[in-house]
Structures are given as C-alpha cells and as structure tokens.
Design a protein around this motif. Structure first.
Motif, PDB file in Angstrom:
ATOM      1  N   GLU A  38       0.848  -1.195   0.000  1.00  0.00           N
ATOM      2  CA  GLU A  38       0.000   0.000   0.000  1.00  0.00           C
ATOM      3  C   GLU A  38       0.881   1.242   0.000  1.00  0.00           C
ATOM      4  OE1 GLU A  38      -4.228   1.433   1.894  1.00  0.00           O
ATOM      5  OE2 GLU A  38      -3.273  -0.407   2.570  1.00  0.00           O
ATOM      6  N   HIS A  39       0.412   2.295  -0.659  1.00  0.00           N
ATOM      7  CA  HIS A  39       1.211   3.512  -0.802  1.00  0.00           C
ATOM      8  C   HIS A  39       0.268   4.673  -1.108  1.00  0.00           C
ATOM      9  CE1 HIS A  39       4.412   5.891  -3.320  1.00  0.00           C
ATOM     10  NE2 HIS A  39       4.204   6.408  -2.117  1.00  0.00           N
ATOM     11  N   GLY A  40       0.473   5.789  -0.407  1.00  0.00           N
ATOM     12  CA  GLY A  40      -0.347   6.956  -0.682  1.00  0.00           C
ATOM     13  C   GLY A  40      -0.126   8.037   0.354  1.00  0.00           C
ATOM     14  N   PRO A  41      -0.871   9.146   0.240  1.00  0.00           N
ATOM     15  CA  PRO A  41      -0.787  10.199   1.263  1.00  0.00           C
ATOM     16  C   PRO A  41      -1.089   9.622   2.640  1.00  0.00           C
ATOM     17  CG  PRO A  41      -2.019  10.968  -0.647  1.00  0.00           C
ATOM     18  CD  PRO A  41      -1.800   9.499  -0.846  1.00  0.00           C
ATOM     19  N   THR A  42      -0.304  10.028   3.631  1.00  0.00           N
ATOM     20  CA  THR A  42      -0.411   9.436   4.965  1.00  0.00           C
ATOM     21  C   THR A  42      -1.828   9.520   5.519  1.00  0.00           C
ATOM     22  OG1 THR A  42       1.889  10.034   5.397  1.00  0.00           O
ATOM     23  CG2 THR A  42       0.535   9.487   7.301  1.00  0.00           C
ATOM     24  N   ALA A  43      -2.433  10.684   5.429  1.00  0.00           N
ATOM     25  CA  ALA A  43      -3.771  10.857   5.992  1.00  0.00           C
ATOM     26  C   ALA A  43      -4.776   9.917   5.333  1.00  0.00           C
ATOM     27  CB  ALA A  43      -4.221  12.306   5.826  1.00  0.00           C
ATOM     28  N   ASP A  44      -4.663   9.726   4.015  1.00  0.00           N
ATOM     29  CA  ASP A  44      -5.610   8.870   3.295  1.00  0.00           C
ATOM     30  C   ASP A  44      -5.423   7.402   3.648  1.00  0.00           C
ATOM     31  OD1 ASP A  44      -6.441  11.197   2.106  1.00  0.00           O
ATOM     32  OD2 ASP A  44      -5.500  10.794   0.161  1.00  0.00           O
ATOM     33  N   VAL A  45      -4.168   6.961   3.676  1.00  0.00           N
ATOM     34  CA  VAL A  45      -3.889   5.547   3.957  1.00  0.00           C
ATOM     35  C   VAL A  45      -4.319   5.179   5.370  1.00  0.00           C
ATOM     36  CG1 VAL A  45      -2.055   3.832   4.252  1.00  0.00           C
ATOM     37  CG2 VAL A  45      -2.034   5.359   2.267  1.00  0.00           C
ATOM     38  N   LEU A  46      -4.025   6.048   6.327  1.00  0.00           N
ATOM     39  CA  LEU A  46      -4.342   5.718   7.711  1.00  0.00           C
ATOM     40  C   LEU A  46      -5.831   5.885   8.024  1.00  0.00           C
ATOM     41  CD1 LEU A  46      -1.274   7.115   9.666  1.00  0.00           C
ATOM     42  CD2 LEU A  46      -1.604   4.931   8.514  1.00  0.00           C
ATOM     43  N   ALA A  47      -6.512   6.744   7.275  1.00  0.00           N
ATOM     44  CA  ALA A  47      -7.949   6.924   7.496  1.00  0.00           C
ATOM     45  C   ALA A  47      -8.760   5.806   6.852  1.00  0.00           C
ATOM     46  CB  ALA A  47      -8.402   8.276   6.944  1.00  0.00           C
ATOM     47  N   ASP A  48      -8.258   5.288   5.716  1.00  0.00           N
ATOM     48  CA  ASP A  48      -9.021   4.266   4.992  1.00  0.00           C
ATOM     49  C   ASP A  48      -8.067   3.255   4.365  1.00  0.00           C
ATOM     50  OD1 ASP A  48     -11.109   2.892   3.817  1.00  0.00           O
ATOM     51  OD2 ASP A  48     -11.204   4.205   2.057  1.00  0.00           O
ATOM     52  N   PRO A  49      -7.398   2.433   5.187  1.00  0.00           N
ATOM     53  CA  PRO A  49      -6.442   1.457   4.651  1.00  0.00           C
ATOM     54  C   PRO A  49      -7.137   0.424   3.777  1.00  0.00           C
ATOM     55  CG  PRO A  49      -6.873   1.028   6.972  1.00  0.00           C
ATOM     56  CD  PRO A  49      -7.528   2.338   6.661  1.00  0.00           C
ATOM     57  N   GLN A  50      -6.518   0.107   2.636  1.00  0.00           N
ATOM     58  CA  GLN A  50      -7.128  -0.814   1.697  1.00  0.00           C
ATOM     59  C   GLN A  50      -6.624  -2.243   1.853  1.00  0.00           C
ATOM     60  OE1 GLN A  50      -9.645   0.351  -0.525  1.00  0.00           O
ATOM     61  NE2 GLN A  50      -9.380   1.992   0.986  1.00  0.00           N
ATOM     62  N   HIS A  51      -5.391  -2.407   2.370  1.00  0.00           N
ATOM     63  CA  HIS A  51      -4.819  -3.749   2.460  1.00  0.00           C
ATOM     64  C   HIS A  51      -5.014  -4.309   3.877  1.00  0.00           C
ATOM     65  CE1 HIS A  51      -1.810  -7.002   2.289  1.00  0.00           C
ATOM     66  NE2 HIS A  51      -1.977  -6.938   0.987  1.00  0.00           N
ATOM     67  N   PRO A  52      -5.320  -5.598   3.988  1.00  0.00           N
ATOM     68  CA  PRO A  52      -5.526  -6.190   5.321  1.00  0.00           C
ATOM     69  C   PRO A  52      -4.323  -6.029   6.245  1.00  0.00           C
ATOM     70  CG  PRO A  52      -6.272  -7.689   3.610  1.00  0.00           C
ATOM     71  CD  PRO A  52      -5.601  -6.569   2.903  1.00  0.00           C
ATOM     72  N   TYR A  53      -3.111  -6.072   5.688  1.00  0.00           N
ATOM     73  CA  TYR A  53      -1.922  -5.938   6.528  1.00  0.00           C
ATOM     74  C   TYR A  53      -1.819  -4.536   7.128  1.00  0.00           C
ATOM     75  CZ  TYR A  53       2.956  -5.798   7.981  1.00  0.00           C
ATOM     76  OH  TYR A  53       4.120  -5.637   8.707  1.00  0.00           O
ATOM     77  N   THR A  54      -2.172  -3.522   6.339  1.00  0.00           N
ATOM     78  CA  THR A  54      -2.165  -2.145   6.864  1.00  0.00           C
ATOM     79  C   THR A  54      -3.177  -2.028   7.989  1.00  0.00           C
ATOM     80  OG1 THR A  54      -1.670  -1.367   4.619  1.00  0.00           O
ATOM     81  CG2 THR A  54      -2.282   0.287   6.237  1.00  0.00           C
ATOM     82  N   ARG A  55      -4.329  -2.646   7.833  1.00  0.00           N
ATOM     83  CA  ARG A  55      -5.339  -2.609   8.898  1.00  0.00           C
ATOM     84  C   ARG A  55      -4.823  -3.308  10.153  1.00  0.00           C
ATOM     85  NH1 ARG A  55      -8.917  -3.196   4.303  1.00  0.00           N
ATOM     86  NH2 ARG A  55      -9.010  -5.468   4.540  1.00  0.00           N
ATOM     87  N   GLU A  56      -4.076  -4.393   9.975  1.00  0.00           N
ATOM     88  CA  GLU A  56      -3.491  -5.076  11.129  1.00  0.00           C
ATOM     89  C   GLU A  56      -2.486  -4.198  11.846  1.00  0.00           C
ATOM     90  OE1 GLU A  56      -1.840  -8.872  10.253  1.00  0.00           O
ATOM     91  OE2 GLU A  56      -3.653  -9.621   9.257  1.00  0.00           O
ATOM     92  N   LEU A  57      -1.650  -3.486  11.085  1.00  0.00           N
ATOM     93  CA  LEU A  57      -0.682  -2.578  11.704  1.00  0.00           C
ATOM     94  C   LEU A  57      -1.387  -1.482  12.498  1.00  0.00           C
ATOM     95  CD1 LEU A  57       2.035  -1.978   8.942  1.00  0.00           C
ATOM     96  CD2 LEU A  57       2.282  -3.262  11.054  1.00  0.00           C
ATOM     97  N   LEU A  58      -2.471  -0.966  11.946  1.00  0.00           N
ATOM     98  CA  LEU A  58      -3.221   0.088  12.644  1.00  0.00           C
ATOM     99  C   LEU A  58      -3.840  -0.458  13.927  1.00  0.00           C
ATOM    100  CD1 LEU A  58      -4.978   2.023   9.755  1.00  0.00           C
ATOM    101  CD2 LEU A  58      -3.489   2.997  11.498  1.00  0.00           C
ATOM    102  N   SER A  59      -4.371  -1.637  13.879  1.00  0.00           N
ATOM    103  CA  SER A  59      -5.029  -2.198  15.069  1.00  0.00           C
ATOM    104  C   SER A  59      -4.008  -2.546  16.142  1.00  0.00           C
ATOM    105  CB  SER A  59      -5.832  -3.446  14.698  1.00  0.00           C
ATOM    106  OG  SER A  59      -4.978  -4.474  14.234  1.00  0.00           O
ATOM    107  N   ALA A  60      -2.758  -2.791  15.727  1.00  0.00           N
ATOM    108  CA  ALA A  60      -1.702  -3.134  16.689  1.00  0.00           C
ATOM    109  C   ALA A  60      -1.147  -1.897  17.363  1.00  0.00           C
ATOM    110  CB  ALA A  60      -0.581  -3.899  15.988  1.00  0.00           C
TER     111      ALA A  60
END
Length: 241
Positions: free
Chosen positions: A219-241
């Motif tokens: 996943e790659h994009g503007p920080t605010a966009d990626v963290l507000a609406d992560p598209q990849h399951p791994y990014t969501r896991e990192l956020l939840s951790a």
C-alpha cells in the motif's frame, strides 16, 4: 534537495534452493523536500532496502537513482545519501569525541572551519556546543541520536535515510526527536526516507506512507488517506496493533 527513486529493486541472499528474497521488485519515490514513511514489521524488508540505498547491501535486480543518476560506487552519487541508524551508540565511535564524530564527515572543509560548523550543527539539533569534547558514553540515548543526525547533516546530503531512529529510545524521548525531525525538514527542506514499524510515528512526520509486507509494497499513498481508509488487510493489522 533531490529525488530518491527505487526502480524494481530486489535483494536476494544465497543461491538456488537456499536463496531468500528480502526485497521483491520494490518501486518507490522519495520526492524532493518531502518525508516518506516506510512502515512494516521486523523482517518486512524495509531496513534491507535502506541498506541497499547506501551501499551496505548489494541489489540483485533493478536500480536506485538520485535525480536520475544511478547510485553506485563509481558514480560518486552515494555520498549524497546519509543514513541514521537505529542504535546511535553503535553507530558512533566510542573513542571519538562528539565534535570529532561530526567533523569527520564534512567534505573538503579546512580544519580551521570545522569547529565553527560543528558548533552550528550541534545548535541546529538542539545540543549545547559545550558538549563537543564529550564522548558518546557521556550522553543519553536521545542526545546520541541528535549527534547522529548532526553527523548525517555534516555530510551535506541530498537525502537522509532514517532507519528506526526512535525505536531504541524511551517513549518520553521519542517525541523530542520526532519534533526535531519535523523542525529540520521545515528549516532545511530535507528529503527523507523515514523507516519505522510504528504507524503513529509515521503519521506525525511523513506526508506519504509506504507499507511493506514480506519484501513487497502492499500500500502507498498520502499518509492521511492511507491511515484513514487502509485498503490492504496488513495495513489494517498494523493500525489495530
């Protein structure tokens, strides 16, 4: 400052059946004057990619460029990159004073001018110039990391690669180093690849975020966009951790 680009870069260790791919076909850009956050868990390949950029790890495929010029030993471009490592105590020579450590990286500067420039750089990273004669063991972890930043800046780089520079520090000290990174970027217009396993840290300093998982960018994009609406399951896991 300059644009650092990784073009289809791969890094492999070993040969044949015993080979292991640490970085797999990675392409990313650090635009001039911006901080790009590279995040992922340990073993994701982010530090390997950083070491490849500064010549500490050979690449197996692709190329790395700075303003369109390939980075290799012969080109002379590599000196325009400086890396700040995770553990400042290990990256500084314990037998050299702070002033000596910072001064030795200054390119083509007469000895008579080095002392004044070392003082200026120490003030830039919020260290008292009176500490020039001290040694790394006499400083705290946060102070040593400031020395490492000053040492990197002394080389007059076009791009700085910061590899987990807050992870070895106490939480209370991490904030001051992150504030320093933001201040330096604002004052100097630094281009920086900021590596971390902590998305909260990257959110604070980076305008773009790149997420690595098992050697690939997922996943790659503007920080605010990626963290507000992560598209990849791994990014969501990192956020939840």
């Amino acid at each position: 400052m300059s644009e650092l680009r990784f073009e289809a870069v791969s890094v492999r260790y070993g040969h044949g059946r015993h080979s292991m791919t640490a970085v797999d076909d990675v392409s990313l850009t650090v635009p001039s004057g911006e901080i790009v956050g590279l995040v992922g868990e340990s073993g994701s390949g982010k530090s390997t990619l950083a070491r490849a950029a500064v010549g500490l790890t050979p690449i197996s495929a692709g190329r790395i460029t700075l303003d369109g010029r390939s980075i290799d030993v012969r080109s002379g471009v590599r000196r325009q990159l400086q890396m700040v490592f995770q553990d400042p105590y290990l990256s500084l020579n314990p037998r050299m004073s702070i002033g000596q450590s910072i001064g030795e990286t200054m390119p083509d500067r007469p000895r008579s001018q080095r002392s004044a420039e070392v003082r200026r750089l120490m003030q830039l990273v919020d260290l008292a110039p009176e500490r020039m004669s001290q040694f790394p063991a006499q400083l705290s972890g946060g102070q040593r990391q400031r020395v490492a930043l000053a040492r990197a800046l002394a080389g007059q780089p076009d791009v700085i690669i910061a590899d987990e520079i807050t992870s070895a520090l106490d939480v209370s000290v991490q904030g001051t180093v992150l504030n320093l990174v933001r201040d330096l970027q604002s004052q100097l217009g630094l281009s920086m690849l900021f590596i971390s396993h902590n998305l909260a840290v990257v959110r604070y300093v980076a305008s773009q975020v790149v997420v690595m998982y098992r050697g690939r960018i997922v996943e790659h994009g503007p920080t605010a966009d990626v963290l507000a609406d992560p598209q990849h399951p791994y990014t969501r896991e990192l956020l939840s951790a």
